[in-house]
Design an enzyme around this catalytic site. Structure first.
Site, PDB file in Angstrom:
ATOM      1  N   GLY A  22     -85.562 -64.323  33.347  1.00  4.98           N
ATOM      2  CA  GLY A  22     -85.219 -65.042  32.124  1.00  4.98           C
ATOM      3  C   GLY A  22     -84.617 -64.127  31.079  1.00  4.98           C
ATOM      4  N   ASP A  23     -85.180 -62.940  30.933  1.00  5.47           N
ATOM      5  CA  ASP A  23     -84.660 -61.971  29.961  1.00  5.47           C
ATOM      6  C   ASP A  23     -83.272 -61.488  30.357  1.00  5.47           C
ATOM      7  OD1 ASP A  23     -86.860 -61.433  27.954  1.00  5.47           O
ATOM      8  OD2 ASP A  23     -87.957 -61.108  29.805  1.00  5.47           O
ATOM      9  N   THR A  24     -83.092 -61.156  31.619  1.00  4.03           N
ATOM     10  CA  THR A  24     -81.803 -60.603  32.022  1.00  4.03           C
ATOM     11  C   THR A  24     -80.708 -61.671  32.027  1.00  4.03           C
ATOM     12  OG1 THR A  24     -82.548 -60.794  34.331  1.00  4.03           O
ATOM     13  CG2 THR A  24     -82.706 -58.655  33.315  1.00  4.03           C
ATOM     14  N   ALA A  35     -79.715 -61.850  28.493  1.00  3.30           N
ATOM     15  CA  ALA A  35     -78.922 -60.685  28.131  1.00  3.30           C
ATOM     16  C   ALA A  35     -77.486 -60.821  28.608  1.00  3.30           C
ATOM     17  CB  ALA A  35     -79.559 -59.426  28.714  1.00  3.30           C
TER      18      ALA A  35
END
Length: 400
Positions: free
Chosen positions: A171-173, A176
């Protein structure tokens, strides 16, 4: 770790005020293609990622990847003088990356309106759990929560079993990478449309939702709620994981001609020639039978035998790689996807290479990841502060 090749983003200055994964991954990507990245982190321990997962010489080896090509400015943003220095730095920047909870910048007198008054061309990337607007904007959100709300976590399970994470902070990547797309789009717009910057607002759950394929159209058109299917690809057949004598292999035989070659390779000419299996719809109707036939063939062979025979038949198939498999794979090496990086502590570690591959302006690793505050004096000197001023800031613990 340097290169003489031209850098696509040379001359672009990025100020990173994020921590952990989403914001720093975005600026890492920009830095790999030549942007100057100045990371502002709190004095003392710095970014918490420095202490996540496996530690060598007091620092996470993850840090060596996430913060390469960055300069570290240890600056206390909780103090007014620290905020003033940050504003001064941002006034000369092209991009600001932050992944704080919405309202944090505003509390430091750094709202987009205030920053654009200082620097009209500034592109501000804001990554948060739920975005800068909407009823959920003030709720705390991490990548795992974004994966759940975005619809991914519901599907990552065997039918009837607990939903599992995919094993990395996807989810973070994803957020990003969407942020990087937004930054590059905004920089291009600034160049061709008069020099104005803008805000790039990325929500973790929206970045996940954006890759969920036909999830919502299927619900809208048919009321169909897509459910977990383990390793299979629902509605597309055959595409699954199959057991071998020494592990698992993924086989994607879902093209019409590929399916015929696959069935011939496993000795099932009857299925290859079956009229009702000539297209995907017919294969989906008999997917259990097809999967059983493939599994019966793979389980009598090793992974290497299966992948070799299917490669000869021009059928996409591959083993499930571990870290060891990746590190020893010649294709990864041939494409510079495993690189050696010497840390500032003096040891050498292998790290992932750079994606995507650009023919004229490839990404590079120019510098290794910094210690906390390695570049504080240099950055402040470049801003025009004297050694006496820097010393006073250090005495007040505003910098490190």
């Amino acid at each position: 770790m340097s290169s003489s090749t031209p850098a696509a983003l040379a001359g672009v200055r990025v100020i990173e005020m994020g921590q952990l994964i989403a914001g720093p991954f975005a600026s890492k990507t920009l830095g790999e293609f030549g942007a100057e990245v100045i990371k502002i982190e709190p004095p003392g321990a710095g970014d918490p990622l420095r202490n996540w997962r496996l530690i060598k010489n007091g620092t996470s080896v993850w840090w060596q990847v996430q913060s390469r090509n960055k300069r570290s400015l240890a600056l206390d943003l909780r103090q007014a003088e620290g905020q003033a220095l940050a504003r001064q730095l941002i006034a000369e920047a092209d991009v600001l990356v932050e992944n704080f909870r919405p309202g944090t910048l505003e509390g430091w007198d750094m709202s987009p309106e205030q920053l654009h008054a200082l620097n009209p061309g500034l592109v501000i990337l804001r990554i948060s759990g739920y975005g800068q607007t909407g009823p959920y904007r003030d709720l705390p959100g991490f990548g795992v929560v974004g994966e759940a709300m975005g619809g991914l976590r519901h599907l990552t399970a065997e039918p009837g079993r607990v939903p599992v994470r995919v094993g990395v902070s996807i989810g973070d990547t994803l957020a990003a990478l969407h942020g990087v797309i937004g930054v590059l789009t905004a920089l291009y717009h600034r160049k061709v449309q008069g020099g104005r910057g803008q805000v790039v607002d990325v929500a973790l759950h929206e970045a996940v939702f954006n890759v969920m394929e036909s999830l919502i159209p299927e619900y809208s058109a048919f009321g169909a709620v897509r459910e977990p299917a383990g390793s299979a690809l629902p509605g597309i057949a055959p595409s699954n994981a199959y057991p071998c004598q020494d592990g698992w292999v993924l086989v994607a035989g879902n093209g019409d001609s590929i399916f015929k070659r696959l069935m011939q390779a496993i000795g099932r000419a009857d299925l290859a020639q079956a009229p009702d299996l000539a297209d995907n719809a017919g294969r989906v109707a008999r997917v259990a039978e097809i999967d059983a036939a493939i599994g019966a063939w793979t389980q009598t062979r090793t992974v290497l035998t299966v992948t070799t025979e299917l490669a000869a038949a021009r059928v996409p198939a591959g083993k499930v790689y571990t870290a060891k498999d990746i590190a020893e794979d010649p294709h990864y090496r041939a494409r510079d996807m495993i690189l050696q990086q010497t840390t500032r502590d003096g040891y050498t570690v292998e790290v992932p290479g750079i994606v995507p591959k650009l023919s004229g302006t490839p990404g590079t690793i120019r510098t290794s990841a910094p210690h906390v505050g390695d570049d504080t004096d240099a950055v402040l000197s470049e801003m025009g502060l004297s050694s006496e001023q820097i010393g006073r800031l250090r005495e007040k613990k505003i910098i490190q």
